[in-house]
Design an enzyme around this catalytic site. Structure first.
Site, PDB file in Angstrom:
ATOM      1  N   ASP A  85      74.125  89.552  69.629  1.00  0.00           N
ATOM      2  CA  ASP A  85      75.087  88.822  70.224  1.00  0.00           C
ATOM      3  C   ASP A  85      75.596  89.882  71.065  1.00  0.00           C
ATOM      4  OD1 ASP A  85      74.552  86.455  68.953  1.00  0.00           O
ATOM      5  OD2 ASP A  85      76.777  86.228  68.235  1.00  0.00           O
ATOM      6  N   HIS A 118      73.132  84.391  70.008  1.00  0.00           N
ATOM      7  CA  HIS A 118      73.418  84.267  71.655  1.00  0.00           C
ATOM      8  C   HIS A 118      72.256  84.680  72.382  1.00  0.00           C
ATOM      9  CE1 HIS A 118      77.464  82.529  72.076  1.00  0.00           C
ATOM     10  NE2 HIS A 118      77.536  82.858  70.644  1.00  0.00           N
TER      11      HIS A 118
END
Length: 309
Positions: A85, A118
């Protein structure tokens, strides 16, 4: 000789990135090509030696990443393991992910970068990285170079055979580290299945496996993490993926720790951030930190998407 001059060029890029100045599109392209060559040799369960400092989500908060390095030590003086992330939500995803990839290419033995949920084409189109690339480069090429590179990131790491590090959590399809080693990771993060679970699951107070409110991955109870750690000779699962107000949080009777390294997340949550230092005997200590002093925010028009905390 070529290696030497590339190292020199890399040092210039790193210096520029440390000032929060983005690289050119063609520089990003060659950086990502070089990074693929390195990451393609790494395992789905990448072996890491201590001492090492373990970090959670960074989410494009570049100035807070600078603060992390100020507190934890510069790369390559300190060995780092980042649990994913790097992009989305913060204003400086481009500079943040470029710097971490540049450090990986320059010091491959000193820094490990894992994949988070992500690091995906689909998620970055919703939560900011895609739009930021468009805004900063005028086209989507840099977004494409990075999202193609994300497919190569290792899914998990194992520190000295004992501490298992990954972004999200455990999976009902996975009992052993060998199951993870056998996965084909060179793909977009799937919507379901073991690879998805490793990047999306969360520990929970309830026992067993549960449906995740996130719509991907599972929740898993203390019985699950104890069994997994015991079966694999592990002392700890270290993961990120969830905002915790103190920057770190123990759960499951210290079988699992959550580490979150983006202070005042989304520039509004008011949380501290933390990193976990493991010394050469695997003794851990947590360093907490607050946000770097704010510079004026870039002028961005953006809808802030809803997000899971």
């Amino acid at each position: 000789m070529e290696e030497k001059s590339f190292a020199k060029e890399l040092d210039q890029w790193i210096e520029q990135l440390n000032e929060c100045r983005q690289l050119s599109e063609s520089q990003v392209r060659s950086l990502c090509e070089k990074a693929k060559e390195i990451l393609t040799k790494e395992s789905n369960v990448q072996e890491v030696r201590c001492p090492v400092t373990v970090c959670g989500d960074v989410h494009g908060q570049f100035h807070d990443l600078m603060e992390l390095f100020r507190i934890g030590g510069k790369s390559p003086d300190t060995n780092y393991l980042f649990m994913g992330d790097y992009v989305d939500r913060g204003y400086y995803s481009v500079e943040t992910v470029t710097l971490l990839v540049a450090l990986k290419v320059r010091y491959p033995e000193r820094i490990t970068i894992l994949r988070g949920n992500h690091e995906s084409r689909q998620i970055t189109q919703v939560y900011g990285f895609y739009d930021e690339c468009l805004r900063k480069y005028g086209n989507a090429n840099v977004w494409k170079y990075f999202t193609d590179l994300f497919d190569y990131l290792p899914l998990t790491a194992l520190v000295d055979g004992q501490i298992f590090c990954l972004h999200g959590g455990l999976s009902p399809s996975i009992d052993t580290l060998d199951h993870i080693r056998a996965l084909d990771r060179l793909q977009e993060v799937p919507h379901e299945g073991p690879m998805c679970d490793l990047l999306w699951s969360d520990p929970d107070d309830r026992g067993g496996w549960g449906i995740s409110p996130r719509g991907a991955g599972y929740t898993f109870g203390q019985d699950i993490s104890e069994t997994f750690n015991h079966a694999n000779g592990l002392t700890l699962v270290s993961r990120a993926h969830q905002l915790v107000m103190e920057g770190y949080n123990w759960c499951h009777d210290r079988n699992v720790v959550t580490i979150f390294s983006a202070p005042n997340y989304c520039y509004r949550c008011g949380n501290q951030a933390a990193i976990m230092e493991l010394d050469d005997t695997l003794k851990y200590s947590f360093l907490q930190f607050d946000p770097a002093p704010r510079r004026g925010e870039p002028h961005v028009t953006r809808r802030t998407p809803d997000y899971f905390l």
